[in-house]
Design an enzyme around this catalytic site. Structure first.
Site, PDB file in Angstrom:
ATOM      1  N   GLY A 121       0.829  -1.202   0.000  1.00  0.00           N
ATOM      2  CA  GLY A 121       0.000   0.000   0.000  1.00  0.00           C
ATOM      3  C   GLY A 121       0.857   1.243   0.000  1.00  0.00           C
ATOM      4  N   TYR A 256      -6.029  -5.345 -13.917  1.00  0.00           N
ATOM      5  CA  TYR A 256      -4.642  -5.455 -14.371  1.00  0.00           C
ATOM      6  C   TYR A 256      -3.714  -6.216 -13.429  1.00  0.00           C
ATOM      7  CZ  TYR A 256       0.026  -3.656 -15.586  1.00  0.00           C
ATOM      8  OH  TYR A 256       1.352  -3.536 -15.900  1.00  0.00           O
TER       9      TYR A 256
END
Ligand code: SF4
Length: 484
Positions: A121, A256
């Site tokens: 993250g 993706y």
């Protein structure tokens, strides 16, 4: 954990994490799990394990298979371990920033203990937090935002109340924390990055993607919920909510990043991509003889496009699997050259044909142009490009490496201009509405890079924090030549 850098015009995202607690061969399982997550980070890898008393670790630059020797794995073998594969989006790509990060503090209010952290993250306020911590005497050893989390965990006001800490942390963070006593899994209230829980050989496993659980024979239980902390120790498993869910799942994980065999937000990634391809036919039909995917990212959507349009699917490109991921080099020419090394068009398939070529995204456009140019060189009569997501017009500050708006071709050019730049006959992107209609809960997704609405405010300082990977690192890592 999140610095910029780019693969042959492809995007990098910020890492994969895997942990196993309470069963034999935990390190071996984490090792194989990291193999399954290799697509989430190719720059560095690391594993930290514990025997209940001390934490030991090994990490280095390169692919999982390059970083660990059999001896390393034997030395680490224990009943609890966490691991990490890294792409840098914040903090340089160097050995110091490899994870898990390991430190020592009086975590939990008790005596000083070791603690290891693996992060996927990007924090939205890492710079100001770091500045504050430094003013309080903290000394940082790395340049990655994960160390901010580690330092905050060591502070008395948070060390015995992790929930309070994570409630106060802004940004995207899927975390695994290992102490000698337990393994802790945490997911931010938005749930930007995936994290799932499974059972294996009498213990538990936690991974960025379900494909890693499959890899080690773990039974999938569920996703770690946004805003949840899960403590796993000898007494079993305990869940706590530190904040209400405010789902902002990264839709680009589905489009993706994630592996097609993974599940995310209750959906199989391959099936979702195939649905995008089918939707693309409704929105951007084309008169053509064949549908050709750009491998591997365009495979599932091309299958959907072919099924819905009735236009036969064929392999127009062959990928060279021995090149590895190529990284951006200083000049556009170098990028194009590297992209050409990775793919070759098959003249026998495309010559004289009207080709619909399906890809999952266009970022800068340079790589895409050279790829479509290969089809032209191989004799394609017409090239109609169809992209299974909307145009990327805005940067991502939540753990993906496109943080500079001016680098995104769709941010500065019209559809007509992009079509001309790519030198193709037509270009069609899926609409935002079309993309969201393929999800089961459209409101629960982050679409900031397409729509410009950011679910979590990002400090201006963070937006400017675009780190530069030294060129020599980029190239050498891309060639997989570094093992530290
Ligand atoms: Fe994902 Fe785009 Fe949101 Fe970033 S801005 S988290 S890439 S959807």
């Amino acid at each position: 954990m999140t610095e910029v850098g780019n693969t042959d015009g492809r995007l990098k995202h910020g890492c994969g994490i895997m942990g196993v607690y309470g069963c034999h061969n935990a390190v071996e399982k984490v090792y194989y799990g990291l193999y399954a997550l290799q697509h989430r980070g190719e720059e560095s890898a690391g594993i930290a394990s514990t025997n209940g008393k001390v934490i030991q670790w090994h990490k280095g630059m390169g692919l999982v298979g390059q970083v660990f020797s059999t001896e390393d794995l034997k030395r680490l073998e224990n009943t609890a371990a966490i691991g990490h594969v890294r792409y840098s989006t914040v903090g340089l790509s160097n050995p110091l920033n490899a994870q898990p990060l390991v430190g020592e503090c009086s975590f939990g209010g008790g005596p000083a203990t070791q603690i290891a952290v693996a992060h996927n993250g990007q924090l939205a306020e890492a710079t100001s937090r770091k500045r504050f911590l430094e003013s309080q005497g903290s000394l940082f050893q790395t340049t990655c935002d994960t160390e901010v989390i580690l330092h905050l965990m060591a502070r008395p006001e948070f060390s015995s109340d992790l929930g309070r800490l994570f409630k106060n942390l802004r940004g995207s963070f899927s975390l695994l924390i290992l102490t000698p006593r337990e393994m802790i899994a945490v997911r931010d209230p938005g749930g930007f990055r995936p994290l799932c829980l499974g059972k294996v050989d009498g213990g538990f496993a936690v991974a960025s993607e379900s494909c890693a659980l499959d890899q080690v024979g773990a039974e999938y239980i569920r996703e770690v919920a946004p805003g949840e902390i899960i403590y796993i120790n000898k007494d079993g498993i305990r869940s706590e909510r530190f904040a209400p869910e405010r789902p902002s799942y990264c839709i680009f994980e589905l489009i993706y990043f994630s592996r097609p065999d993974s599940h995310f937000c209750g959906q199989n990634v391959h099936q979702f991509r195939r649905a995008l391809g089918m939707k693309l036919v409704e929105e951007c039909p084309a008169k053509a003889d064949i549908v050709v995917p750009v491998p591997e990212g365009g495979n599932s959507a091309a299958m959907g496009y072919s099924q819905a349009s009735g236009i036969p699917l064929d392999r127009g490109f062959i990928r060279n699997h021995y090149v590895g991921r190529t990284f951006i080099l200083p000049g556009a020419d170098s990028r194009s050259r590297k992209a050409e090394i990775k793919l070759n068009a098959i003249p026998g398939v495309v010559k004289g044909k009207r080709v619909v070529v399906v890809d999952d995204s266009i970022v800068r456009g340079t790589t895409s142009r050279s790829r479509f140019g290969l089809l032209r060189k191989a004799g394609a009569k017409e090239i109609h490009v169809r992209i299974s997501c909307p145009p990327h017009r805005y940067p991502c500050y939540y753990g993906i490496d496109f943080q500079v708006k001016e680098e995104l071709i769709a941010a500065t050019r019209s559809l007509k201009e992009i079509t001309k730049f790519l030198d193709v006959d037509s270009l069609g992107y899926l609409s935002i509405e079309g993309m969201l209609s393929c999800t089961s809960s459209p409101k629960d997704y982050c679409i900031a890079c397409f729509a410009g609405k950011y679910p979590i405010p990002v400090e201006e300082e963070e937006k400017k924090r675009v780190p530069a990977i030294p060129e020599e690192w980029e190239e050498r890592v891309g060639e997989h030549s570094i093992v530290v």
